[in-house]
Write a protein that holds these residues in place. Structure first.
Motif, PDB file in Angstrom:
ATOM      1  N   VAL A   3       0.877  -0.885   0.175  1.00  0.00           N
ATOM      2  CA  VAL A   3       0.026   0.387   0.510  1.00  0.00           C
ATOM      3  C   VAL A   3       0.870   1.483  -0.058  1.00  0.00           C
ATOM      4  CG1 VAL A   3      -2.477   1.184   1.139  1.00  0.00           C
ATOM      5  CG2 VAL A   3      -1.910  -1.673   1.781  1.00  0.00           C
ATOM      6  N   PRO A   4       1.036   2.030  -0.994  1.00  0.00           N
ATOM      7  CA  PRO A   4       1.639   3.349  -1.056  1.00  0.00           C
ATOM      8  C   PRO A   4       1.171   4.418  -0.080  1.00  0.00           C
ATOM      9  CG  PRO A   4       0.238   2.931  -2.999  1.00  0.00           C
ATOM     10  CD  PRO A   4       0.156   1.563  -2.433  1.00  0.00           C
ATOM     11  N   VAL A   5       2.346   4.844   0.990  1.00  0.00           N
ATOM     12  CA  VAL A   5       1.912   6.133   1.586  1.00  0.00           C
ATOM     13  C   VAL A   5       2.847   6.953   0.794  1.00  0.00           C
ATOM     14  CG1 VAL A   5       2.147   6.645   3.648  1.00  0.00           C
ATOM     15  CG2 VAL A   5       1.585   4.367   3.261  1.00  0.00           C
ATOM     16  N   ASP A   6       2.134   8.124   0.809  1.00  0.00           N
ATOM     17  CA  ASP A   6       2.759   9.681   0.379  1.00  0.00           C
ATOM     18  C   ASP A   6       3.484  10.229   1.088  1.00  0.00           C
ATOM     19  OD1 ASP A   6       3.678  11.758  -1.594  1.00  0.00           O
ATOM     20  OD2 ASP A   6       2.138  12.196  -1.915  1.00  0.00           O
ATOM     21  N   ILE A   7       4.596  10.368   1.772  1.00  0.00           N
ATOM     22  CA  ILE A   7       5.130  10.875   2.178  1.00  0.00           C
ATOM     23  C   ILE A   7       4.935  12.560   2.073  1.00  0.00           C
ATOM     24  CG2 ILE A   7       6.374   9.501   4.264  1.00  0.00           C
ATOM     25  CD1 ILE A   7       8.826   9.891   3.291  1.00  0.00           C
ATOM     26  N   ARG A   8       6.198  12.652   0.574  1.00  0.00           N
ATOM     27  CA  ARG A   8       6.110  13.766   0.840  1.00  0.00           C
ATOM     28  C   ARG A   8       5.161  15.021   0.957  1.00  0.00           C
ATOM     29  NH1 ARG A   8       9.524  15.934   2.366  1.00  0.00           N
ATOM     30  NH2 ARG A   8       9.513  17.782   0.148  1.00  0.00           N
ATOM     31  N   ALA A   9       3.560  14.130   0.670  1.00  0.00           N
ATOM     32  CA  ALA A   9       2.586  14.956   0.635  1.00  0.00           C
ATOM     33  C   ALA A   9       1.631  15.237   2.149  1.00  0.00           C
ATOM     34  CB  ALA A   9       0.890  14.623  -0.157  1.00  0.00           C
ATOM     35  N   GLY A  10       2.490  14.438   3.711  1.00  0.00           N
ATOM     36  CA  GLY A  10       2.053  14.459   4.744  1.00  0.00           C
ATOM     37  C   GLY A  10       1.030  12.842   4.938  1.00  0.00           C
ATOM     38  N   GLU A  11       0.969  12.015   3.948  1.00  0.00           N
ATOM     39  CA  GLU A  11      -0.122  10.859   4.008  1.00  0.00           C
ATOM     40  C   GLU A  11      -0.122  10.384   5.321  1.00  0.00           C
ATOM     41  OE1 GLU A  11      -2.099   7.466   2.092  1.00  0.00           O
ATOM     42  OE2 GLU A  11      -0.571   8.827   0.709  1.00  0.00           O
ATOM     43  N   ASN A  12       1.633  10.116   5.771  1.00  0.00           N
ATOM     44  CA  ASN A  12       1.466   9.374   6.774  1.00  0.00           C
ATOM     45  C   ASN A  12       1.865  10.357   8.206  1.00  0.00           C
ATOM     46  OD1 ASN A  12       3.996  11.414   6.177  1.00  0.00           O
ATOM     47  ND2 ASN A  12       5.115  10.803   7.248  1.00  0.00           N
ATOM     48  N   LEU A  13       1.199  11.535   8.875  1.00  0.00           N
ATOM     49  CA  LEU A  13       1.130  12.792   9.359  1.00  0.00           C
ATOM     50  C   LEU A  13      -0.840  12.477   9.654  1.00  0.00           C
ATOM     51  CD1 LEU A  13       3.563  15.616   8.874  1.00  0.00           C
ATOM     52  CD2 LEU A  13       3.786  12.691  10.063  1.00  0.00           C
ATOM     53  N   THR A  14      -1.323  11.802   8.848  1.00  0.00           N
ATOM     54  CA  THR A  14      -2.603  11.413   8.955  1.00  0.00           C
ATOM     55  C   THR A  14      -3.025  10.909  10.235  1.00  0.00           C
ATOM     56  OG1 THR A  14      -3.033   9.777   8.069  1.00  0.00           O
ATOM     57  CG2 THR A  14      -3.110  11.586   6.590  1.00  0.00           C
ATOM     58  N   PRO A  15      -4.163  11.485  10.749  1.00  0.00           N
ATOM     59  CA  PRO A  15      -5.002  10.381  11.888  1.00  0.00           C
ATOM     60  C   PRO A  15      -5.196   8.878  11.373  1.00  0.00           C
ATOM     61  CG  PRO A  15      -6.960  12.772  11.812  1.00  0.00           C
ATOM     62  CD  PRO A  15      -5.362  12.491  10.266  1.00  0.00           C
ATOM     63  N   GLU A  16      -5.629   8.639  10.446  1.00  0.00           N
ATOM     64  CA  GLU A  16      -5.758   7.315  10.123  1.00  0.00           C
ATOM     65  C   GLU A  16      -4.225   6.994  10.219  1.00  0.00           C
ATOM     66  OE1 GLU A  16      -7.093   7.147   5.847  1.00  0.00           O
ATOM     67  OE2 GLU A  16      -7.258   5.140   6.134  1.00  0.00           O
ATOM     68  N   TYR A  17      -2.962   7.154   9.850  1.00  0.00           N
ATOM     69  CA  TYR A  17      -1.708   6.529   9.756  1.00  0.00           C
ATOM     70  C   TYR A  17      -1.679   6.590  11.317  1.00  0.00           C
ATOM     71  CZ  TYR A  17       1.994   5.020   8.201  1.00  0.00           C
ATOM     72  OH  TYR A  17       3.635   3.608   8.364  1.00  0.00           O
ATOM     73  N   LEU A  18      -1.711   7.582  12.493  1.00  0.00           N
ATOM     74  CA  LEU A  18      -1.162   8.237  12.894  1.00  0.00           C
ATOM     75  C   LEU A  18      -1.660   6.846  13.832  1.00  0.00           C
ATOM     76  CD1 LEU A  18      -0.611  11.857  13.456  1.00  0.00           C
ATOM     77  CD2 LEU A  18       1.161  10.082  13.331  1.00  0.00           C
ATOM     78  N   ALA A  19      -2.663   6.211  14.100  1.00  0.00           N
ATOM     79  CA  ALA A  19      -3.756   4.784  14.799  1.00  0.00           C
ATOM     80  C   ALA A  19      -2.837   3.573  14.083  1.00  0.00           C
ATOM     81  CB  ALA A  19      -4.554   4.735  14.012  1.00  0.00           C
ATOM     82  N   LYS A  20      -2.001   3.605  12.933  1.00  0.00           N
ATOM     83  CA  LYS A  20      -1.444   2.287  12.422  1.00  0.00           C
ATOM     84  C   LYS A  20      -0.059   2.602  13.346  1.00  0.00           C
ATOM     85  CE  LYS A  20      -3.964   1.601   7.764  1.00  0.00           C
ATOM     86  NZ  LYS A  20      -4.502   2.910   7.910  1.00  0.00           N
ATOM     87  N   ASN A  21       0.990   3.443  13.438  1.00  0.00           N
ATOM     88  CA  ASN A  21       1.965   3.475  13.983  1.00  0.00           C
ATOM     89  C   ASN A  21       2.319   5.485  14.030  1.00  0.00           C
ATOM     90  OD1 ASN A  21       4.982   3.813  14.372  1.00  0.00           O
ATOM     91  ND2 ASN A  21       5.682   3.876  12.291  1.00  0.00           N
TER      92      ASN A  21
END
Lengths: 202, 202
Positions: A28-46
């Motif tokens: 599942v690709p995560v766009d870290i440049r766009a900050g997709e890894n900083l969304t509440p949905e992703y932060l619930a995973k890590n």
């Protein structure tokens, strides 16, 4: 299983590890440049917001690349990449940490602090980046000495420590922030490791 | 076995680990302030010049505190401190790395760069030290949230990740370079962990 990831040295460590084991899973690709890894949905995973993250079939999330690799080693023990008795496990851990602390992390800190790649989300200190770049170049000699006396870092078997060293060298080469010296034994070892099909795993 | 060591957070991690296992061995003090760890004789034991180093009875040397602990876990599996199945081993590894990368190493970098403790042998960048101190203070919240939902970092069992967190907190407290916030769940957990006899092991 699903692997949440973006192109990075850490994702590459997991890719190579999986290829060595002959296992794969949904990506599942995560766009870290766009900050997709900083969304509440992703932060619930890590909660650390880092990639990669492995989601198990029961919904458990594992982060930290080496923890993901250790899980894969547990469920697919062969070929062994973390050692298989008390001494070899300790020697793999020792060389893995030596490469991480003295080369891989130094190169990563040089890259982040000098280029400001994540300057929208962290404070960068270029002077520190240059200190790290110098240390990485100097420390490579240590690994060259080891590879003069040993086929692989932790002994006669290819291990996760070799994966970390190969990824660190390619990372430095790709971004040109850290100029590493050309050393004989590291060069011999790298040419050999580059022949493994896992090294081009995506 | 012999443990070459000097008073340091890493030596303390090994001391606590050994006390939890109920094992001990001969100790050999190394004077790192006087540079005894940089002599050719010591560098033959550990080319990185770090302490502690474990010498096995056959003359093999192991360095890196966590590698030493992993060896001890292999020869004395109980009580288990690294996990005992693929998932728990991965979860201990994940929390151990989260504590090391986001707290323990940040505090160590703040200490070394701000105080210049090793300025005779490394380049210090105080500005970077302050960045690390700020990150450590901010990151502690993450561990507080975890300890709100879990008795120990990696789950219901005390593990090496808890040892690393306890040693990191005491290190910050002792040197006052990093001011960590007082957080409820970390406080509850620390008071409980401090009751373990291993915590005063020397």
């Amino acid at each position: 299983m699903k692997l949440y990831e973006s192109p990075s040295p850490n994702a590459r460590r997991v890719h190579i590890f999986m290829a060595e084991k002959g296992v794969d899973c949904e990506r599942v690709p995560v766009d870290i440049r766009a900050g997709e890894n900083l969304t509440p949905e992703y932060l619930a995973k890590n909660p650390g917001g880092r990639v990669p993250v492995l989601e198990l079939d029961d919904g458990t999330f594992l982060s930290e690349s080496v923890a993901i690799c250790r899980y894969l080693e547990g469920i697919h023990p062969e070929p062994n990449l973390f050692g298989n008795d008390p001494l070899s496990c300790a020697q793999v851990e020792m060389w893995q940490r030596r490469v991480e602390l003295n080369l891989f992390f130094e190169i990563a800190m040089a890259f982040r602090n000098i280029t400001g790649f994540f300057k929208d989300r962290e404070t960068c200190v270029p002077e520190w980046g240059r200190v790290c770049a110098d240390k990485a170049a100097k420390n490579l000699t240590w690994f060259d000495q080891r590879l003069c006396e040993s086929q692989y870092l932790a002994g006669t078997s290819f291990s996760i420590a070799d994966i970390t060293l190969a990824v660190a060298l390619d990372f430095a080469e790709m971004f040109k922030v850290v100029e590493l010296p050309a050393l004989e034994n590291v060069g011999r070892w790298k040419a050999e490791v580059d022949q493994r099909p896992s090294m081009s795993a995506g």
